[in-house]
Scaffold this motif. Structure first.
Motif, PDB file in Angstrom:
ATOM      1  N   GLU A 104     -23.663 -24.831 -27.322  1.00  0.00           N
ATOM      2  CA  GLU A 104     -22.982 -23.164 -27.321  1.00  0.00           C
ATOM      3  C   GLU A 104     -21.989 -23.824 -28.598  1.00  0.00           C
ATOM      4  OE1 GLU A 104     -21.839 -20.803 -24.699  1.00  0.00           O
ATOM      5  OE2 GLU A 104     -23.186 -21.344 -23.020  1.00  0.00           O
ATOM      6  N   SER A 105     -21.504 -24.836 -28.477  1.00  0.00           N
ATOM      7  CA  SER A 105     -20.521 -25.221 -29.601  1.00  0.00           C
ATOM      8  C   SER A 105     -20.927 -24.853 -30.836  1.00  0.00           C
ATOM      9  CB  SER A 105     -19.934 -26.618 -30.088  1.00  0.00           C
ATOM     10  OG  SER A 105     -19.692 -27.202 -28.713  1.00  0.00           O
ATOM     11  N   GLY A 106     -20.033 -24.252 -31.715  1.00  0.00           N
ATOM     12  CA  GLY A 106     -20.166 -24.162 -33.282  1.00  0.00           C
ATOM     13  C   GLY A 106     -18.923 -22.962 -33.892  1.00  0.00           C
ATOM     14  N   VAL A 107     -19.992 -22.694 -35.350  1.00  0.00           N
ATOM     15  CA  VAL A 107     -19.476 -21.141 -35.782  1.00  0.00           C
ATOM     16  C   VAL A 107     -19.582 -20.551 -35.775  1.00  0.00           C
ATOM     17  CG1 VAL A 107     -17.597 -21.679 -37.994  1.00  0.00           C
ATOM     18  CG2 VAL A 107     -17.697 -23.650 -37.000  1.00  0.00           C
ATOM     19  N   PHE A 108     -19.317 -19.825 -35.931  1.00  0.00           N
ATOM     20  CA  PHE A 108     -19.535 -18.646 -35.464  1.00  0.00           C
ATOM     21  C   PHE A 108     -19.413 -16.591 -36.460  1.00  0.00           C
ATOM     22  CE2 PHE A 108     -20.767 -21.051 -31.476  1.00  0.00           C
ATOM     23  CZ  PHE A 108     -22.428 -20.890 -31.760  1.00  0.00           C
ATOM     24  N   ARG A 109     -20.233 -16.944 -37.545  1.00  0.00           N
ATOM     25  CA  ARG A 109     -19.444 -15.985 -38.270  1.00  0.00           C
ATOM     26  C   ARG A 109     -20.575 -14.667 -38.580  1.00  0.00           C
ATOM     27  NH1 ARG A 109     -16.336 -16.411 -42.887  1.00  0.00           N
ATOM     28  NH2 ARG A 109     -16.181 -18.938 -42.650  1.00  0.00           N
TER      29      ARG A 109
END
Ligand code: K7E
Ligand code: CUA
Ligand code: CA
Length: 644
Positions: A541-546
């Protein structure tokens, strides 16, 4: 220490001071009524004592020593004063095990930095902390049936009038409540038995005294009219942490005690004069110990015989003298005692309160049953509840108890602990010339404030140790600049004579502690990931969510790497970074430090924490693990890229 070391000593320029140290220590010890055993121990630990041998044997010095690999018998939970934290020590060793941040900010764990901790401490509309300072004085645990249950402890903040709760399975503060319309929140004590709600099998009330009187409400009115200044005594619900009720009183509150039957709470008052000026607070020969009839107060609250103050919704009942003249209806009972007292403590059998005189060389013993009798209309004068008033020494402050009917009071001015027998004091007060209250004295170094006995605030007082937390250490430890550490002195109280066991240093500026048997404390080894609603449960689920300018960065840690080797942001983003530690190994903590963004916190095994910041500085920022976790700890980094 070897012969050579001794020789080296002589060549040191500060020989005179060392000699002074040694002789000062000897003077203290000789006055201490040492047993043969302890004298022998001191000889052994003097220069020439055996060092651990090469085979790995352990030199033993004293029956109190906790050898390497062994655990202490007791926990001591100690307020940190104006450092705002609470410390945990092991006793008898005196080893400091932990500092729990409460009202302070703390770099190590990120207290006051993470969103979760900020939500507990409280924030202003701009997201900054409402208060970043605090002054912890009194630490008391929840009780079940008159003894500790290891669930919570509570600690006060004298500066801003807040009560904090610390859950004892994780030793973390989980709730803070600000008391309305008070200043100088000083004494606090958990109820030892709450008869109101038997469904909750532990303490549900926490009593809180306000030391400073203020105009009510304190909004700019009546500032020059001292007669309008008042104090409130508050009761907080230990589960909801809401303020249940407050009592308007005459005089002030200082320390607080609670009874074993849940019927009374008490506070000593040093300013019955209600003086606004320093000298006024000492003008009267008698002050008081004030008792609250808890059941009657709660009936009055239920019946709606209350007011409110300012914008606070907390019900306030009237406990002033003028409104409580009829004992049979009174909510409060003012027992006169001399003079500017400090400290009120109840005996483990629940029968007596000891209230120290501070400016009077006496301790006043007040009988619990007689205060109840006064409330029933069976005692002509409240003063008749005083059943003893032994002279014990100069500057008496706080009292601890053993399991044999003895009290141990700190004497600030005399720099002593005095042991006195409660029943003997009562006999002497009745006129028995053969009865002698004072049993023993021991010098402490120097000026003791609080003193407390092992399990002494419970029915399970065991009479083994007394710890004296002294306010001045002067020459007891290596000097470390104008600010010294403080001395804690552990005293064996199991025999007729008190025996000094050892000094241990404590960081400034402890006030009160409790000594708790270790079997009562049951801590968790790791956290439960499911308890964190924002946990990043899967590294995938890791990541950058904008979402426009609002950005969420989700990442996980598992030794020796973060799930994101890098993450990209744009200048001006409002970023919330969530980090979940997926390691399950006990003690495998990771840190997360973000250069130039002033962010630093840790995540323990299976724990989640988050921080929110504005990405206002373009560039590359190596976010790195601060907590040594693995051979590749130094490599454990994530590259934050903020695009211009
Ligand atoms: Cu330091 Cu308990 Cu605040 Cu007495 S109080 S010494
Ligand atoms: Cu992870 Cu150091
Ligand atoms: Ca006074």
């Amino acid at each position: 220490m070897t012969q050579d070391d001794t020789t080296n000593r002589d060549t040191q320029p500060d020989l005179g001071r060392r000699k002074f140290l040694n002789s000062a220590a000897l003077v203290g010890l000789s006055g201490a009524g040492l047993s043969v055993g302890l004298s022998a121990c001191n000889k052994e630990s003097a220069p020439g004592a055996k060092a651990p041998s090469a085979k790995g044997e352990v030199a033993t010095h004293s029956p109190y020593e906790v050898p390497p690999g062994q655990l202490d018998e007791y926990y001591s939970f100690s307020s940190g004063g104006h450092s705002g934290d609470v410390r945990i020590y092991g006793l008898p060793s005196g080893r400091q095990l932990k500092s729990i941040p409460v009202f302070n900010t703390d770099n190590l764990v990120g207290w006051g930095i993470t969103n979760e901790s900020k939500a507990i401490i409280g924030t202003r509309p701009d997201g900054s902390l409402k208060y970043s300072t605090g002054d912890t004085h009194h630490v008391h645990q929840t009780y079940t049936d008159g003894t500790y249950d290891g669930k919570y402890f509570f600690v006060n903040d004298k500066i801003h009038g807040r009560l904090a709760r610390v859950r004892m399975d994780t030793m973390e503060c989980d709730k803070i409540t600000e008391l309305p319309n008070i200043q100088g929140f000083h004494g606090t004590f958990t109820d030892k038995r709450d008869p109101v709600d038997p469904k909750i099998n532990h303490t549900t009330r926490v009593f809180c005294g306000a030391e400073f009187s203020i105009p009510l409400p304190n909004d700019g009115r009546d500032m020059e009219d001292g007669s309008k200044y008042k104090s409130l005594f508050s009761c907080v619900d230990s589960e909801s942490m809401e303020v249940r009720w407050q009592v308007l009183i005459d005089g002030n509150c200082d320390l607080v005690a609670s009874s074993y039957d849940g019927k009374l709470a008490a506070t000593n008052q040093y300013n019955t004069e209600m003086g606004v000026h320093y000298e006024d607070t000492m003008s009267s020969e008698m002050d008081a110990c004030l008792f609250f009839n808890v059941a009657r107060i709660e009936e009055a609250v239920k019946a709606g015989k209350v007011t409110t103050i300012g914008s606070s919704k907390v019900p306030v009942v009237d406990g002033t003298r003028a409104s409580n003249k009829d004992p049979k209806a009174a909510l409060t009972c003012y027992v006169p005692i001399p003079k500017n007292p400090h400290g009120v403590n109840i005996t483990p059998d629940g029968k007596y309160y000891a209230c120290s005189g501070k400016l009077s060389p006496t301790a006043s013993v007040i009988e619990h049953a007689l205060v109840l009798k006064w409330f029933d209309g069976g005692l002509a004068n409240a003063r008749d509840a005083v059943v003893a008033e032994p002279e014990i020494g100069l500057g008496p402050l706080h009292t601890g108890f053993d399991n044999k009917g003895n009290a141990y009071t700190t004497l600030f001015l005399d720099s002593q602990i005095v042991k006195w027998n409660v029943e003997a004091a009562i006999k002497a007060f009745k006129g028995d010339k053969t009865a002698k209250a004072v049993v023993d004295r021991i010098d402490v170094h120097y000026q003791p404030g609080h003193g407390f006995t092992s399990m002494g605030e419970t029915r399970e007082a065991d009479g083994r140790f007394f710890n004296s937390d002294n306010k001045f250490s002067k020459d007891r430890f290596l000097p470390v600049g104008p600010l010294h550490c403080e001395t804690a002195q552990l005293i064996d109280i199991s025999g007729d004579k008190m025996k000094l066991v050892h000094d241990h240093s404590v960081l400034s500026e402890p006030h009160d502690s409790i000594i708790v048997r270790r079997d009562i404390i049951k801590t968790r080894q790791i956290y439960d990931m499911d308890e964190f609603p924002n946990a990043v449960k899967d590294p995938a689920e890791s990541g950058v969510f904008r979402n426009g300018k609002k950005v969420t960065v989700k990442l996980t840690s598992q030794a020796p790497a973060f799930s994101l080797r890098e993450f990209k942001l744009k200048k001006g983003d409002e970023v919330t970074l969530i980090l979940t530690n997926h390691d399950k190994v006990e003690d495998l903590t990771h840190g997360f430090a973000m250069p130039k963004y002033d962010i630093n916190f840790i995540v323990n095994p299976q724990e989640t924490k988050s921080v929110t910041f504005i990405a206002d500085k373009p560039g590359v920022y190596w976010c790195y693990c601060t907590h040594f976790c693995h051979a590749l700890h130094l490599e454990m980094r994530s590259r934050m890229i903020v695009e211009a």
